[in-house]
Design a protein around this motif. Structure first.
Motif, PDB file in Angstrom:
ATOM      1  N   THR A 231       0.828  -1.211   0.000  1.00 17.18           N
ATOM      2  CA  THR A 231       0.000   0.000   0.000  1.00 17.18           C
ATOM      3  C   THR A 231       0.862   1.260   0.000  1.00 17.18           C
ATOM      4  O   THR A 231       0.512   2.249  -0.650  1.00 17.18           O
TER       5      THR A 231
ATOM      6  N   TYR B 197      -4.661  -6.627   3.722  1.00 15.69           N
ATOM      7  CA  TYR B 197      -4.359  -5.512   2.824  1.00 15.69           C
ATOM      8  C   TYR B 197      -5.486  -4.489   2.819  1.00 15.69           C
ATOM      9  O   TYR B 197      -5.247  -3.274   2.753  1.00 15.69           O
TER      10      TYR B 197
ATOM     11  N   TYR C 171      -5.652  -1.434   5.072  1.00 15.06           N
ATOM     12  CA  TYR C 171      -4.807  -0.264   4.772  1.00 15.06           C
ATOM     13  C   TYR C 171      -5.432   0.649   3.715  1.00 15.06           C
ATOM     14  O   TYR C 171      -5.017   1.790   3.579  1.00 15.06           O
ATOM     15  N   ILE C 172      -6.399   0.156   2.968  1.00 11.04           N
ATOM     16  CA  ILE C 172      -6.939   0.949   1.865  1.00 11.04           C
ATOM     17  C   ILE C 172      -8.344   1.457   2.152  1.00 11.04           C
ATOM     18  O   ILE C 172      -8.976   2.060   1.290  1.00 11.04           O
TER      19      ILE C 172
END
Length: 504
Positions: free
Chosen positions: A407, A499, A502-503
């Protein structure tokens, strides 16, 4: 070094059958083997071409040298003849020319003669067959000549493992109070290393379920829990010829294995009472306790001599409690959590960490060979649970770091694919790294290891650290990221779905 028996009729010329075999075998390990062969052939071809080029260069150089030598000799004779004619005429010009020729000959001829007598070889002669073998790793040499070479085995106090796969190599790792580690390779025999300091003996055994040479135990095997890991384990037990009775909380999951030859148990108690050794693999400490202590549970089927092997990843307190109640009924207990994922389970390539009843560990030899590539015996009950939590703590923290790096690359305008390519060329390169990054890049989070389970293991590992007043700040930070991912409804996705924490 790996060895295996191969039937003569199965040996085929590589180039003639390469394409055919690649179409049949699409596994990653087979492709890696093909890539290794191709790389070796390229290196060998390069060496042969270099040798051929150097040989041709040397031949051309010698021919050129001989030709120049002949031309020089003819030139010297011609000049000498001309000098003699002019000397006879007694002219000053003749003396000057002779002096010039003599000076030139005197400065060049000795060097030329030296070159002709002892030509310098710039190319290497072609290598013979022994040069084509792959050199042994210096690291391997250091290990073999260091720790192993200087280690003497005490007399064995254990019988050989029965029904042992001839390709199933045993390794003993002895941990003493000092940070000294000794390794010794053994073939087809289990040995115990005991020292006066009361060392903990650790037994490791290597094998793969795909070699087809395992002699299954004649004991009746039971298996409770057909989740991501359990399904692959049972499939490999059946493939290797074991007699297996299965039970699962959701009965429909048993149907496929019944078709493959397994028997159906109606309750955990029934499976334990009808089998000699019963394995269980469930999700967490609560499920493990309910399975043993609940209605129609394992404990109700335990009688003297019955064996129970818990393969769940739980904390040491839970597994110790289960061991106590099983043994109190006359049963035998072994904890054997596994390191791996669904794919490794299907491939029979799990790593098994065992502790508890050593005799039961030996009785499980053919089962462990069928389901895993390596097994370790870690001593008393609780040791395997602790080690498993530490292993998964490292793995979970690493996964969170991978997601964080990808990221960060994205938000700073860097290519995530390029980052993966760089990592795959460096010291961090691994199948785990590549697979998890590919999951993220492709947006494919189909579970291979549930995110909710790796978060559970991180939580238990942090608690383990707390129990001995040992800081685990990295695991604690990773745990918070997984908790964030769970809040985003990622629990039933693969751990790589961290993941998404983090987005969002």
């Amino acid at each position: 070094v790996f060895d295996a028996w191969i039937k003569v009729e199965q040996l085929k010329p590589y180039h003639l059958h390469k394409e055919e075999m690649i179409k049949i075998n699409k596994g990653k390990r087979f492709q890696q083997a093909v890539d290794a062969v191709e790389e070796f052939l390229r290196k060998t071809k390069g060496k042969d071409q270099a040798s051929s080029h150097n040989s041709s260069e040397e031949k051309n150089r010698r021919n050129s040298s001989e030709e120049r030598g002949k031309q020089s000799a003819g030139e010297e004779k011609r000049k000498a003849s001309l000098s003699e004619g002019k000397l006879k005429k007694g002219t000053g010009e003749g003396k000057k020319r002779v002096s010039s020729v003599s000076s030139e000959r005197g400065s060049k001829s000795p060097l030329k003669r030296a070159q002709d007598q002892s030509p310098r070889k710039r190319g290497r002669p072609p290598k013979d067959e022994k040069d084509l073998t792959i050199p042994e790793s210096s690291t391997v040499k250091r290990v073999m000549t260091g720790t192993v070479a200087g280690f003497k085995w005490p007399p064995s106090v254990s019988e050989p493992v029965k029904d042992s796969d001839p390709h199933f190599h045993h390794f003993l790792l002895s941990q003493t109070e000092k940070p000294a580690v000794c390794y010794q390779a053994i073939t087809k025999k289990l040995k115990v290393c005991e020292e006066e300091t009361g060392s903990t003996s650790i037994q490791a055994a290597d094998s793969t379920a795909v070699n087809g040479s395992i002699t299954p135990t004649d004991k009746k095997i039971g298996f409770l829990g057909l989740g991501l890991m359990g399904s692959g384990i049972v499939s490999n037990l059946l493939k290797m010829g074991h007699t297996v009775t299965v039970w699962n909380r959701t009965a429909e999951k048993c149907d496929l294995f019944i078709q493959e030859g397994a028997r159906l148990g109606r309750t955990p108690a029934e499976v334990v009472s009808t089998c000699d050794i019963t394995f269980a693999c469930v999700s967490d400490p609560k499920a493990a306790k309910d399975l043993v202590l609940g209605p129609s549970g394992v404990l109700q089927g335990i009688r003297p001599g019955k064996c129970y092997v818990d393969m769940s990843t739980v904390d040491a307190d839970t597994v110790t409690e289960l061991a106590q109640v099983i043994v109190s009924r006359g049963g035998r207990f072994l904890e054997a959590p596994v390191s791996g994922n669904q794919q490794l389970s299907n491939d029979g390539m799990l790593v098994i960490l065992a502790a508890g009843d050593r005799g039961l560990y030996e009785d499980c030899s053919s089962c462990f060979q069928a389901m895993g590539k390596t097994s370790f015996f870690l001593g008393e009950v609780g040791n395997a649970a602790k080690m498993m939590l530490i292993v998964n703590m490292v793995q979970g923290s690493f996964m969170a770091t991978i997601a964080e790096g990808l990221t960060l690359a994205q938000v700073t305008g860097q290519s995530q694919q390029t980052l993966l390519d760089i990592l795959n060329q460096g010291q961090l390169a691994s199948i785990f790294l590549d697979q998890k990054c590919q999951n993220i890049l492709q947006g494919n989070f189909k579970p291979d290891f549930y995110l909710k389970y790796i978060q559970k293991d991180l939580r238990l590992a942090i608690a383990l650290g707390d129990s001995v007043n040992h800081p685990t700040p990295m695991a604690a930070a990773a745990n918070e990221v997984y908790k964030r991912a769970k809040a985003l409804d990622q629990s039933d996705n693969d751990m790589s779905a961290v993941y998404r924490a983090y987005i969002h």
